[in-house]
Design an enzyme around this catalytic site. Structure first.
Site, PDB file in Angstrom:
ATOM      1  N   ARG A  73      23.801  39.884  54.793  1.00 30.32           N
ATOM      2  CA  ARG A  73      24.776  40.580  55.479  1.00 30.32           C
ATOM      3  C   ARG A  73      25.127  39.525  57.063  1.00 30.32           C
ATOM      4  O   ARG A  73      26.405  39.551  57.651  1.00 30.32           O
ATOM      5  CB  ARG A  73      24.520  41.691  55.939  1.00 30.32           C
ATOM      6  N   LYS A  91      34.429  35.782  46.730  1.00 35.45           N
ATOM      7  CA  LYS A  91      35.768  36.218  46.366  1.00 35.45           C
ATOM      8  C   LYS A  91      36.866  35.449  45.846  1.00 35.45           C
ATOM      9  O   LYS A  91      36.735  34.091  46.359  1.00 35.45           O
ATOM     10  CB  LYS A  91      36.187  37.261  47.379  1.00 35.45           C
ATOM     11  N   TYR A  96      33.967  48.791  43.427  1.00 37.58           N
ATOM     12  CA  TYR A  96      34.208  49.361  44.559  1.00 37.58           C
ATOM     13  C   TYR A  96      34.558  50.814  44.619  1.00 37.58           C
ATOM     14  O   TYR A  96      35.383  51.468  45.571  1.00 37.58           O
ATOM     15  CB  TYR A  96      35.683  48.835  44.994  1.00 37.58           C
ATOM     16  N   PHE A 125      43.173  51.133  51.315  1.00 38.84           N
ATOM     17  CA  PHE A 125      43.425  50.036  50.869  1.00 38.84           C
ATOM     18  C   PHE A 125      42.620  49.765  49.443  1.00 38.84           C
ATOM     19  O   PHE A 125      42.814  48.573  48.972  1.00 38.84           O
ATOM     20  CB  PHE A 125      42.791  49.140  52.026  1.00 38.84           C
ATOM     21  N   ASN A 150      38.311  38.040  52.754  1.00 39.81           N
ATOM     22  CA  ASN A 150      37.155  37.757  53.676  1.00 39.81           C
ATOM     23  C   ASN A 150      35.969  36.834  52.983  1.00 39.81           C
ATOM     24  O   ASN A 150      34.814  36.993  53.411  1.00 39.81           O
ATOM     25  CB  ASN A 150      36.538  38.962  54.347  1.00 39.81           C
ATOM     26  N   THR A 175      33.293  42.675  58.501  1.00 32.88           N
ATOM     27  CA  THR A 175      34.214  42.571  57.655  1.00 32.88           C
ATOM     28  C   THR A 175      35.417  41.945  57.764  1.00 32.88           C
ATOM     29  O   THR A 175      36.090  40.913  56.943  1.00 32.88           O
ATOM     30  CB  THR A 175      34.394  44.311  57.247  1.00 32.88           C
ATOM     31  N   HIS A 209      31.151  38.734  49.390  1.00 33.80           N
ATOM     32  CA  HIS A 209      30.744  40.367  49.489  1.00 33.80           C
ATOM     33  C   HIS A 209      29.095  40.022  49.263  1.00 33.80           C
ATOM     34  O   HIS A 209      28.723  39.080  48.628  1.00 33.80           O
ATOM     35  CB  HIS A 209      31.214  41.090  48.123  1.00 33.80           C
ATOM     36  N   ARG A 268      32.221  34.766  57.112  1.00 31.99           N
ATOM     37  CA  ARG A 268      33.612  35.224  57.265  1.00 31.99           C
ATOM     38  C   ARG A 268      34.589  34.504  58.405  1.00 31.99           C
ATOM     39  O   ARG A 268      35.602  34.445  58.194  1.00 31.99           O
ATOM     40  CB  ARG A 268      33.456  36.909  57.176  1.00 31.99           C
ATOM     41  N   GLU A 283      24.606  47.101  42.164  1.00 31.72           N
ATOM     42  CA  GLU A 283      25.557  46.127  41.807  1.00 31.72           C
ATOM     43  C   GLU A 283      25.099  45.217  40.908  1.00 31.72           C
ATOM     44  O   GLU A 283      25.783  44.667  40.077  1.00 31.72           O
ATOM     45  CB  GLU A 283      25.874  45.664  43.127  1.00 31.72           C
TER      46      GLU A 283
END
Ligand code: IDP
Ligand code: MG
Length: 144
Positions: free
Chosen positions: A86, A10, A50, A58, A113, A92, A116, A103, A127
């Site tokens: 993950r 990100k 998203y 948010f 964070n 998160t 993704h 993270r 995706e």
């Protein structure tokens, strides 16, 4: 099961020079890096990515954040890639993410964070299609 997962480094992490470190940690899981590019997401792509969160409070902030600078998009492939990626990412909220996770080490807050990763095989297929064509996905065998 051999799976694929779509990863984004990100803008918070790209901007702090952490792209290589994050991709390296994900390679260290044993998954094969089969696609990689940089891009600056526009509003339309961000909203598609998203879309499942469009009713969340948010959402607008998240779209602003993810379009605030370039991202690194990658696809990793391997046995149980979705859960392996993950787990390496962590929860998160960086403050709640496991010690040693990406993270926990690199995330700034619950929004910024660092990374993704797709949350299911079905999500991953969708995706990956947002960022890569089939010919951009490499085919090779990852060695240890
Ligand atoms: P995930 O990325 O761990 O799957 P999701 O719940 O799918 O987490 O949320 C997507 C992204 O939205 C998060 O990675 C984070 O950047 C952002 N986000 C999630 N919860 C919050 C929040 O409570 N406030 C601000 N941003 C959030
Ligand atoms: Mg998610």
């Amino acid at each position: 099961m051999i799976e694929k997962s779509l990863v984004l480094v990100k803008p918070d992490a790209v901007g702090r020079g952490l792209s290589g470190a994050i991709i390296s940690r994900l390679e260290n899981t044993g998954m094969a890096l089969i696609a990689l590019k940089m891009l600056h997401m526009d509003q339309a792509l961000a909203k598609r990515h998203y879309a499942p969160h469009k009713e969340r409070p948010f959402f607008n902030g998240l779209i602003g954040f993810i379009t605030s600078g370039p991202v690194v998009a990658a696809v990793f492939e391997g046995d149980d890639a979705v859960s392996v990626i993950r787990t390496a990412m962590g929860a998160t909220d960086p403050a709640k993410a496991a010690t040693g996770s990406i993270r926990n080490d690199f995330g700034l807050d619950i929004e910024r964070n660092a990374v993704h990763g797709s949350d299911s095989v079905q999500t991953a297929t969708h995706e990956i299609g947002l960022y890569f064509t089939d010919t951009e996905l490499m085919r090779y065998t990852r060695k240890e």
